[in-house]
Design a protein around this motif. Structure first.
Motif, mmCIF file in Angstrom:
data_model
loop_
_atom_site.group_PDB
_atom_site.id
_atom_site.type_symbol
_atom_site.label_atom_id
_atom_site.label_comp_id
_atom_site.label_asym_id
_atom_site.label_seq_id
_atom_site.Cartn_x
_atom_site.Cartn_y
_atom_site.Cartn_z
ATOM 1 N N ASP A 1 0.858 -1.183 0.000
ATOM 2 C CA ASP A 1 0.000 0.000 0.000
ATOM 3 C C ASP A 1 0.893 1.232 0.000
ATOM 4 O OD1 ASP A 1 -3.261 0.271 0.851
ATOM 5 O OD2 ASP A 1 -2.042 2.104 0.935
ATOM 6 N N LYS B 1 -21.888 3.838 -4.304
ATOM 7 C CA LYS B 1 -20.988 4.312 -5.369
ATOM 8 C C LYS B 1 -21.130 3.461 -6.646
ATOM 9 C CE LYS B 1 -16.660 1.763 -4.686
ATOM 10 N NZ LYS B 1 -16.605 0.945 -5.882
ATOM 11 N N THR C 1 -11.997 2.222 -5.914
ATOM 12 C CA THR C 1 -12.538 2.854 -7.124
ATOM 13 C C THR C 1 -13.756 3.685 -6.717
ATOM 14 O OG1 THR C 1 -13.720 0.764 -7.511
ATOM 15 C CG2 THR C 1 -11.767 1.177 -8.856
HETATM 16 P P1 NAD Z 1 -10.289 1.143 0.156
HETATM 17 O O1 NAD Z 1 -10.498 2.434 -0.531
HETATM 18 O O2 NAD Z 1 -10.733 0.933 1.559
HETATM 19 O O3 NAD Z 1 -8.726 0.789 0.125
HETATM 20 C C1 NAD Z 1 -7.943 0.915 -1.018
HETATM 21 C C2 NAD Z 1 -6.476 0.955 -0.616
HETATM 22 O O4 NAD Z 1 -5.715 1.104 -1.801
HETATM 23 C C3 NAD Z 1 -6.100 2.123 0.307
HETATM 24 O O5 NAD Z 1 -5.454 1.633 1.456
HETATM 25 C C4 NAD Z 1 -5.150 2.971 -0.542
HETATM 26 O O6 NAD Z 1 -4.122 3.598 0.224
HETATM 27 C C5 NAD Z 1 -4.592 1.932 -1.489
HETATM 28 N N1 NAD Z 1 -4.027 2.485 -2.721
HETATM 29 C C6 NAD Z 1 -4.515 3.479 -3.495
HETATM 30 N N2 NAD Z 1 -3.711 3.680 -4.548
HETATM 31 C C7 NAD Z 1 -2.699 2.784 -4.442
HETATM 32 C C8 NAD Z 1 -1.557 2.488 -5.232
HETATM 33 N N3 NAD Z 1 -1.302 3.142 -6.362
HETATM 34 N N4 NAD Z 1 -0.730 1.502 -4.818
HETATM 35 C C9 NAD Z 1 -0.960 0.825 -3.673
HETATM 36 N N5 NAD Z 1 -2.030 1.069 -2.884
HETATM 37 C C10 NAD Z 1 -2.892 2.029 -3.274
HETATM 38 O O7 NAD Z 1 -10.931 0.027 -0.814
HETATM 39 P P2 NAD Z 1 -11.792 -1.300 -0.481
HETATM 40 O O8 NAD Z 1 -13.020 -0.976 0.268
HETATM 41 O O9 NAD Z 1 -10.900 -2.375 -0.001
HETATM 42 O O10 NAD Z 1 -12.257 -1.648 -1.987
HETATM 43 C C11 NAD Z 1 -11.315 -1.992 -2.981
HETATM 44 C C12 NAD Z 1 -12.076 -2.343 -4.260
HETATM 45 O O11 NAD Z 1 -12.900 -3.491 -4.033
HETATM 46 C C13 NAD Z 1 -13.033 -1.250 -4.739
HETATM 47 O O12 NAD Z 1 -13.058 -1.239 -6.119
HETATM 48 C C14 NAD Z 1 -14.367 -1.680 -4.181
HETATM 49 O O13 NAD Z 1 -15.447 -1.195 -4.952
HETATM 50 C C15 NAD Z 1 -14.268 -3.193 -4.290
HETATM 51 N N6 NAD Z 1 -15.076 -3.934 -3.296
HETATM 52 C C16 NAD Z 1 -15.105 -3.527 -2.004
HETATM 53 C C17 NAD Z 1 -15.853 -4.263 -1.077
HETATM 54 C C18 NAD Z 1 -15.931 -3.827 0.367
HETATM 55 O O14 NAD Z 1 -16.783 -4.369 1.084
HETATM 56 N N7 NAD Z 1 -15.130 -2.905 0.849
HETATM 57 C C19 NAD Z 1 -16.543 -5.420 -1.487
HETATM 58 C C20 NAD Z 1 -16.454 -5.818 -2.814
HETATM 59 C C21 NAD Z 1 -15.718 -5.064 -3.715
#
Ligand code: NAD
Length: 443
Positions: free
Chosen positions: A36, A274, A92
């Motif tokens: 990260d 979203k 995203t």
């Molecule tokens: P989040 O926003 O909580 O975490 C994303 C992480 O990515 C952050 O810690 C950020 O610092 C890191 N990041 C950003 N740019 C980066 C880079 N260039 N290199 C390395 N790290 C980087 O996201 P999340 O809730 O875990 O969701 C991730 C994806 O999964 C999204 O597309 C979301 O729609 C999808 N999703 C989420 C869930 C959920 O319940 N949270 C469920 C299914 C799908």
């Protein structure tokens, strides 16, 4: 370990999805390098602490570290170079209703740079939720450009949408209803199927664009179900019918099913709002106006304010009244407040000039960053209810279902309950001398 070729997997982006994916892949026997750009998260993981509140994750981090199966770093390129497969799990979000690809683009570019110096075939798995077409139009060309390599021969790309539910995320990873693998060539799809083969789940193989659309259609359906039952509950209240009885009965129709059919407040969290918004915007951009999905969001936007209406039915004006808000996270067993109904309800209470005290078992730390000094923070339920004119249940944490009613009645200034989640039995509290209003409750 199911895949004898892939031993080390990198995971880029350590939010809910990335952390759960990392610890669960380590539990399956893979060596995991998780990455990260947020140094704090990386440090926490290496110290054996979880940056998120999610059952089982702290124990799995400790176990993986002890077995040398997990390391967290901040260098995406190094993680890619030292692994055979990379999961992209960055966020995203939507900005002004449209999907924001900033994180996915920067992560993808770094993955490509990591691949530039690497000769053996590498598998890239897009787990982040992206609008149909984005992997083909954005992700693959960016990797090809930054690595100067070709998809299909030097590396392969799969889309593997994630369906985990926060608060049940580890269980959902271990026991998925089905695994969707979208790929445009068999080599990549087969490699990912082998990675997951120990999960013994039904695997659905599709092309990349279909896999992307499955994720949006899935969330759109679930969100529609929630707005549907909330709309039915609002009608029920007006005509003197208990919406819970209606929901239970229609849930028994096998074509409908009981899940997510509980009237309450809005859907929140990091995904439904979203993703529906991004799908509406993507539909509009190809000339289709999705009126059903637009209404689903509109019902959802208004639903938290129903709680304010119910409070006013009991208290009249809220000006100067002490309101205890129980629950801040978008659902129980998480500290996640993204798009939580509390984010609509609390500002509306402040607007009405109520004095607001809040309590949540896990989300107070996040709430302080949002509401700062605008509300008071209680350290437990009883503390929140001292001198309150109204108890407002916003999140259905278990502890709010078993309240010591007699003690609470002595603490409150007026014994009024407004229940946004229908977790209180109206007859019981009325017998104890409380006045009760609940979403979809006939009164
Ligand atoms: P989040 O926003 O909580 O975490 C994303 C992480 O990515 C952050 O810690 C950020 O610092 C890191 N990041 C950003 N740019 C980066 C880079 N260039 N290199 C390395 N790290 C980087 O996201 P999340 O809730 O875990 O969701 C991730 C994806 O999964 C999204 O597309 C979301 O729609 C999808 N999703 C989420 C869930 C959920 O319940 N949270 C469920 C299914 C799908």
């Amino acid at each position: 370990m199911p895949d004898d070729k892939i031993k080390t997997i990198s995971v880029v982006g350590l939010g809910h999805v990335g952390i759960v994916t990392s610890v669960c892949l380590a539990e399956m026997g893979y060596n995991v390098i998780c990455v990260d750009i947020d140094k704090n998260k990386v440090e926490l993981i290496n110290e054996g602490k979880s940056p998120i509140f999610e059952p089982e994750v702290p124990e799995l981090i400790t176990k993986a570290l002890n077995q040398n199966k997990l390391v967290a770093i901040t260098d995406v390129q190094r993680a890619v170079t030292n692994s055979e497969a990379t999961f992209i799990t960055v966020g995203t979000p939507t900005i002004k209703g449209k999907i924001d690809l900033k994180a996915i683009k920067s992560a993808t570019e770094m993955v490509g740079k990591g691949l530039a110096d690497k000769n053996p075939y590498h598998l890239v798995v897009v787990k982040s939720t992206v609008i149909p077409g984005m992997t083909e139009r954005v992700v693959i060309p960016l990797i090809e450009e930054s690595s100067r390599k070709s998809e299909g021969t030097d590396f392969g790309v799969c889309v593997n949408p994630e369906f985990l539910r926060e608060s049940d995320a580890v269980q959902d990873f271990r026991n998925p209803d089905r695994i969707i693998i979208g790929s445009n060539n068999d080599k990549a799809g087969d490699a990912l199927e082998r990675i997951f083969s120990d999960l013994n789940s039904l695997v659905i193989r599709t092309d990349i664009r279909t896999a992307e659309m499955i994720k949006y259609a899935n969330n759109a359906f679930l969100a529609t179900k929630i707005s549907f039952i909330n709309e039915i509950a609002n009608i029920c209240k007006e005509i003197g019918v208990d919406a819970n009885n209606v929901a239970e009965a229609i849930g028994l129709d096998f074509r409908i099913g009981p899940y997510l059919l509980r009237a309450g407040l809005s859907f929140g969290g990091s995904c439904f709002p979203k993703d529906i918004q991004a799908l509406i915007s993507a539909s509009n951009s190809v000339g289709y106006n999705p009126i059903l999905l637009t209404s689903v969001l509109e019902v959802n936007r208004k639903q938290p304010l129903k709680l304010i209406e119910l409070a006013k039915e009991l208290l009249g004006s809220l000006n100067g009244k002490n309101v205890a808000v129980l629950g801040l996270s978008f659902k129980p067993n998480t500290d996640d407040m993204r798009e939580a109904p509390s984010l609509t309800i609390i500002p509306a209470l402040i607007e009405e000039k109520a004095n607001v005290t809040v309590y949540d078992p896990e989300a107070i730390r996040n709430a302080k960053k949002i509401f700062r000094k605008k509300v008071k923070y209680a350290s437990n339920t009883l503390d929140a209810l001292k001198g309150a004119d109204c108890m407002m249940i916003v999140t259905e944490w278990d502890e709010f279902e078993k309240l010591p009613l007699a003690e609470i009645k002595g603490l409150m200034r007026t014994p009024f309950i407004v229940d946004g989640r229908r977790i209180i039995n109206p007859e019981t509290v009325k017998r104890e001398g409380f006045k009760y209003k609940g979403i979809g409750w006939k009164d």
